[in-house]
Design an enzyme around this catalytic site. Structure first.
Site, PDB file in Angstrom:
ATOM      1  N   ASP A   2       0.797  -1.157   0.069  1.00 20.92           N
ATOM      2  CA  ASP A   2      -0.128   0.111  -0.136  1.00 20.92           C
ATOM      3  C   ASP A   2       0.852   1.303   0.014  1.00 20.92           C
ATOM      4  O   ASP A   2       2.129   1.192   0.411  1.00 20.92           O
ATOM      5  CB  ASP A   2      -0.916  -0.091   1.207  1.00 20.92           C
ATOM      6  CG  ASP A   2      -2.278   0.827   1.109  1.00 20.92           C
ATOM      7  OD1 ASP A   2      -2.816   1.264   0.027  1.00 20.92           O
ATOM      8  OD2 ASP A   2      -2.646   1.080   2.284  1.00 20.92           O
ATOM      9  N   HIS A   3       0.311   2.630  -0.365  1.00 22.96           N
ATOM     10  CA  HIS A   3       0.824   3.657  -0.367  1.00 22.96           C
ATOM     11  C   HIS A   3       2.489   3.795  -0.080  1.00 22.96           C
ATOM     12  O   HIS A   3       3.106   3.638   1.034  1.00 22.96           O
ATOM     13  CB  HIS A   3       0.355   4.493   0.687  1.00 22.96           C
ATOM     14  CG  HIS A   3      -1.208   5.015   0.348  1.00 22.96           C
ATOM     15  ND1 HIS A   3      -1.517   5.947  -0.454  1.00 22.96           N
ATOM     16  CD2 HIS A   3      -2.051   4.447   0.946  1.00 22.96           C
ATOM     17  CE1 HIS A   3      -2.961   5.934  -0.530  1.00 22.96           C
ATOM     18  NE2 HIS A   3      -3.256   5.001   0.341  1.00 22.96           N
ATOM     19  N   HIS A   9      -8.690   8.561   4.522  1.00 24.45           N
ATOM     20  CA  HIS A   9      -7.999   7.727   5.320  1.00 24.45           C
ATOM     21  C   HIS A   9      -8.606   7.650   6.891  1.00 24.45           C
ATOM     22  O   HIS A   9      -8.464   8.795   7.526  1.00 24.45           O
ATOM     23  CB  HIS A   9      -6.743   7.503   5.563  1.00 24.45           C
ATOM     24  CG  HIS A   9      -6.125   7.034   4.012  1.00 24.45           C
ATOM     25  ND1 HIS A   9      -5.496   7.850   3.436  1.00 24.45           N
ATOM     26  CD2 HIS A   9      -6.343   6.038   3.301  1.00 24.45           C
ATOM     27  CE1 HIS A   9      -5.028   7.187   2.028  1.00 24.45           C
ATOM     28  NE2 HIS A   9      -5.715   6.245   1.993  1.00 24.45           N
ATOM     29  N   GLY A  10      -8.677   6.651   7.670  1.00 28.91           N
ATOM     30  CA  GLY A  10      -9.005   6.772   9.017  1.00 28.91           C
ATOM     31  C   GLY A  10     -10.549   7.263   9.317  1.00 28.91           C
ATOM     32  O   GLY A  10     -11.346   6.946   8.261  1.00 28.91           O
ATOM     33  N   ASN A  59     -10.122  -0.274  -0.415  1.00 29.62           N
ATOM     34  CA  ASN A  59      -9.372  -0.540   0.772  1.00 29.62           C
ATOM     35  C   ASN A  59      -9.985  -0.303   2.211  1.00 29.62           C
ATOM     36  O   ASN A  59     -10.610   0.646   2.345  1.00 29.62           O
ATOM     37  CB  ASN A  59      -8.347   0.579   0.695  1.00 29.62           C
ATOM     38  CG  ASN A  59      -7.185   0.404  -0.732  1.00 29.62           C
ATOM     39  OD1 ASN A  59      -7.618  -0.331  -1.278  1.00 29.62           O
ATOM     40  ND2 ASN A  59      -6.524   1.373  -0.837  1.00 29.62           N
TER      41      ASN A  59
HETATM   42  P1  13P Z   1      -9.404   3.240   5.976  1.00 30.14           P
HETATM   43  O1  13P Z   1      -8.017   3.067   7.027  1.00 30.14           O
HETATM   44  O2  13P Z   1     -10.187   4.669   5.920  1.00 30.14           O
HETATM   45  O3  13P Z   1     -10.128   1.805   6.003  1.00 30.14           O
HETATM   46  O4  13P Z   1      -8.186   3.375   4.562  1.00 30.14           O
HETATM   47  C1  13P Z   1      -7.689   2.668   4.083  1.00 30.14           C
HETATM   48  C2  13P Z   1      -6.905   2.664   2.904  1.00 30.14           C
HETATM   49  O5  13P Z   1      -7.319   3.563   2.048  1.00 30.14           O
HETATM   50  C3  13P Z   1      -5.622   2.060   2.817  1.00 30.14           C
HETATM   51  O6  13P Z   1      -4.978   2.499   1.621  1.00 30.14           O
END
Ligand code: 13P
Length: 284
Positions: free
Chosen positions: A82-83, A180-181, A230
């Site tokens: 991821d990222h 995110h979060g 995600n």
């Molecule tokens: P959340 O933490 O909001 O579920 O998002 C996850 C995400 O996009 C990881 O790249």
């Protein structure tokens, strides 16, 4: 063995209008929870690791763990980074055997984002590793990437087309207003933008920030072209809450295997519920 990259699973999802869940794991137990949920629901699944998780265990350990789980599963399982904006870590993950990686150069100027993404595509594709790239800035905290409300911005649709065609990414993550979060208030999703981008590009679309979105928002994003969704924060909460719950209920138990099995089952329940919401049940 069903250890795969994201190409076929996401192209099938895009065509049949469902989404594959991409779940951020933190250890072997959460990886097992994803595979068990995918098998129970007969669904394809993506196991994601953040950069911090990749650094904590090392890429080789995570690849060996996920491959061992996928080998015994009869549903397709991908392992995705991821990222990440660190090209040398991406290279290590590709070499170690990740089946997919994300280059997140969205904080760089547009031309630099294209250049870095292209470099990753050229490095990953000869190993049959799929690549996800991002445009715009998704608000919130994901691993070491912090984007404040005032710094966030949506993906520009003209740039999206240019970015995907020039880089050759397999999966595209446009910032469309998700975060995110934990959401503070009602998220404002740019559905028109999502529909426009999905209609114009040839890459599969990833929706970030899945925790806290309503079933209606998931449905709409999927109907407009979202093929990968995600989920990270809700898994972290299930991990921590199940541990607290176990200690509250059974403070005298000092058997880690019992505790871990309890946590795994709780995380698995959460993942199964997302698979149902995303419509990927029975699609493997
Ligand atoms: P959340 O933490 O909001 O579920 O998002 C996850 C995400 O996009 C990881 O790249």
């Amino acid at each position: 063995m069903s250890y795969v990259n994201m190409r076929d699973m996401l192209s099938k999802a895009s065509h049949e209008k469902y989404a594959v869940g991409a779940f951020n794991i933190v250890d072997a137990m959460t990886a097992a929870a994803v595979v068990r949920a995918a098998e129970a629901k007969r669904a394809p699944a993506i196991i994601q690791t953040s950069v911090k998780t990749a650094k904590l265990y090392g890429c080789a350990f995570l690849v060996a763990t996920v491959k061992a789980l996928a080998k015994k599963a009869n549903v397709p399982i991908a392992l995705h980074l991821d990222h990440c904006k660190d090209l040398s870590l991406i290279h290590s993950c590709v070499k170690a055997g990740y089946s997919s990686v994300m280059i997140d150069a969205s904080s760089f100027p547009f031309e630099e984002n294209i250049r870095m993404t292209k470099e990753v595509v050229e490095m990953a594709h000869p190993h049959d590793v799929t690549v996800e790239g991002e445009l715009g800035a998704i608000v919130g905290v994901e691993d070491d990437i912090h984007v404040k409300e005032q710094e966030s911005h949506l993906a520009n649709p003209e740039q999206a087309l240019e970015y995907v065609s020039q880089t050759g990414v397999d999966v595209f993550a446009p910032a469309i207003g998700t975060a995110h979060g934990i959401y503070k208030g009602e998220p404002k999703i740019a559905f028109d933008l999502l529909g426009r981008i999905a209609g114009e590009i040839r890459a599969a679309i990833a929706i970030h920030g899945g925790t806290g979105l309503s079933d209606e928002v998931f449905k709409k994003c999927i109907s407009l072209g979202g093929a990968k969704i995600n989920i990270s924060t809700q898994i972290k909460h299930a991990f921590k809450d199940s541990l607290s719950e176990y200690f509250r209920k059974s403070p005298q138990v000092y058997e880690p295997v019992k505790i871990l099995a309890y946590m795994r089952d709780k995380v698995q329940e959460v993942i199964e519920s997302f698979i149902e919401k995303f419509g990927s049940e029975g699609k493997a």
